[in-house]
Write a protein that holds these residues in place. Structure first.
Motif, short mmCIF file in Angstrom:
data_model
loop_
_atom_site.label_atom_id
_atom_site.label_comp_id
_atom_site.label_asym_id
_atom_site.label_seq_id
_atom_site.Cartn_x
_atom_site.Cartn_y
_atom_site.Cartn_z
N TYR A 45 0.86 -1.27 -0.14
CA TYR A 45 0.10 -0.03 0.09
C TYR A 45 0.80 1.14 0.00
CZ TYR A 45 -3.99 -3.11 0.50
OH TYR A 45 -5.00 -3.89 0.70
N ASN A 104 -2.97 4.03 -2.06
CA ASN A 104 -3.00 4.90 -0.63
C ASN A 104 -3.07 6.46 -0.99
OD1 ASN A 104 -2.44 6.06 1.81
ND2 ASN A 104 -0.73 4.77 2.25
N SER A 149 -5.46 -6.24 6.53
CA SER A 149 -5.72 -4.71 5.90
C SER A 149 -6.73 -4.20 7.17
CB SER A 149 -6.38 -4.78 4.78
OG SER A 149 -6.86 -3.40 4.48
N ILE A 198 -6.10 2.56 5.11
CA ILE A 198 -5.19 1.94 4.24
C ILE A 198 -3.78 2.50 4.66
CG2 ILE A 198 -4.32 2.26 1.72
CD1 ILE A 198 -7.29 2.09 1.10
#
Length: 397
Positions: A164, A169, A302, A238
């Protein structure tokens, strides 16, 4: 009875195995692979799909994840649209079509399931993901037939996943006001210390939400239900995930040999002295052998997944691998810590457990074997799929 099913074949991970499972329980599967250009108004796609539905006598449509246009077309024709959600967040679920009468939505995350029910989904079910029962046997057979295959994928510790640190992101692509930057930074640091509870959405100030949504371009069209707070929280989530994965990789690779398989290279600050980077790996042809031949497989969930079991955990166990994962509510609900897999609750705990299981091979192997039996018995894809259709048929009566 529903026997003739159109499956929207868009490239979801594992959809080939799902088709085979459907066929094994007596379903006739018709694959449809046309790309959707507009999730709500793609005339060409709609015309071609309807043509197949009518010509083939389709009785239901299935897809991994949710596509509003499929929902609309099924609603018009009074046939079930069955979707199995394995991504979170899934912005298409914020579509105004969510409450359509012919939607049957199965979601891998219990928290997300409740949220969708509150947003108006009429037929919504919590259904954890699943694995093929014969994955482990297939891995062993392929390794016996292919000299050097096991050696190629051997690792002390491995992690397969997105770092990410790229386009996904959005927080890293914009400049915030000093107030919002400080506010978000405080939330990120707090969330990184907490496992099993997501504090982001309930902690965001309206002013901060507004700035994140505007600068990160998170606004959806009028076809969607407004969910600014949750979308802002997911954007922050994120970044939390990116930092957590970087912290785990750096901390462990400073101490042990760690192999990172990711489509995005690790940033320089993440590269410990024992880090090996091997880039993207194919889900079906390479990943099973990584999981089977790594002493420790990491799962770093996540932070946009509130409670559910990531597919990575099930895949690791299905391949006979040892899984070291962060604490997650549904992982703790369905698996026994120290029996099926091992959970950590912070960085110090992670390091201690990585060190312990690298040096206690018999215990590590026993846990991997027990976890493999658990997923084969309780997370079998064929049983999941059969149960899904039983629920749909029962609801349609």
């Amino acid at each position: 009875m529903i026997s003739r099913i159109l499956i929207y074949h868009w490239g979801a991970l594992g959809d080939g195995a799902l088709v085979e499972c459907m066929r094994s329980i007596g379903k006739e599967c018709i694959l449809f692979s046309e790309k959707i250009e507009d999730y709500h108004a793609d005339g060409k796609f709609a015309k071609e799909l309807l043509s197949v539905i009518h010509a083939q006598g389709v009785e239901a449509v299935f897809s991994y994840d949710y596509f509003p246009l499929l929902s609309m077309l099924c609603d018009m024709n009074h046939i079930p649209y069955v979707s199995w959600i394995y991504d979170c967040p899934m912005n298409t679920l914020m579509s105004g079509t969510l409450g359509n009468d012919w939607n049957y939505i199965f979601c891998f995350d219990a928290w997300y399931t409740e949220r969708l029910c509150e947003l108006g989904a009429k037929h919504i079910y919590h259904l954890p993901l699943a694995v093929e029962e014969n994955v482990f046997d297939t891995v062993l057979k392929k390794e016996r037939e292919t000299p050097g295959l096991s050696e190629k994928y051997k690792s002390d510790i491995s992690f397969v996943g997105n770092m990410y640190n790229g386009e996904k992101n959005r927080l890293r692509r914009v400049e915030f006001t000093e107030y919002t930057r400080g506010y978000v930074e405080g939330l990120i640091k707090s969330q990184m210390l907490i496992y099993g509870y997501n504090l982001l959405a309930d902690s965001l100030h309206p002013q901060v939400i507004e700035e994140i949504v505007e600068k990160c371009e998170l606004k959806l069209s009028d076809h969607y239900i407004s969910q600014s707070k949750q979308m802002a929280a997911d954007a922050v989530g994120i970044e939390v995930t990116a930092r957590e994965r970087a912290q785990v990789i750096r901390t462990l690779s400073d101490r042990y040999s760690l192999t990172l398989y990711s489509s995005h290279a690790a940033e320089e600050s993440v590269r410990g002295q024992y880090l090996l980077e091997k880039g993207y790996v194919d889900y079906e042809n390479e990943m099973p052998f990584i999981f089977h031949n790594s002493k420790i497989n990491l799962n770093i969930t996540s932070r946009t997944i509130q409670s559910g079991i990531p597919k990575r955990v099930l895949d690791i166990l299905a391949c006979g691998g040892f899984c070291l994962t962060n604490y997650q509510p549904e992982i703790a609900e369905y698996f026994e810590d120290g029996i099926d897999l091992v959970m950590y609750s912070g960085m110090a705990d992670l390091v201690a457990k990585a060190d312990y299981y690298l040096n206690h091979e018999e215990e590590r192997i026993a846990i991997a074997e027990h976890g493999n039996r658990k997923v084969r018995e309780e997370f079998d894809l064929k049983k999941r799929v059969a149960g899904m259709w039983e629920a749909v048929i029962e609801s349609c009566k």
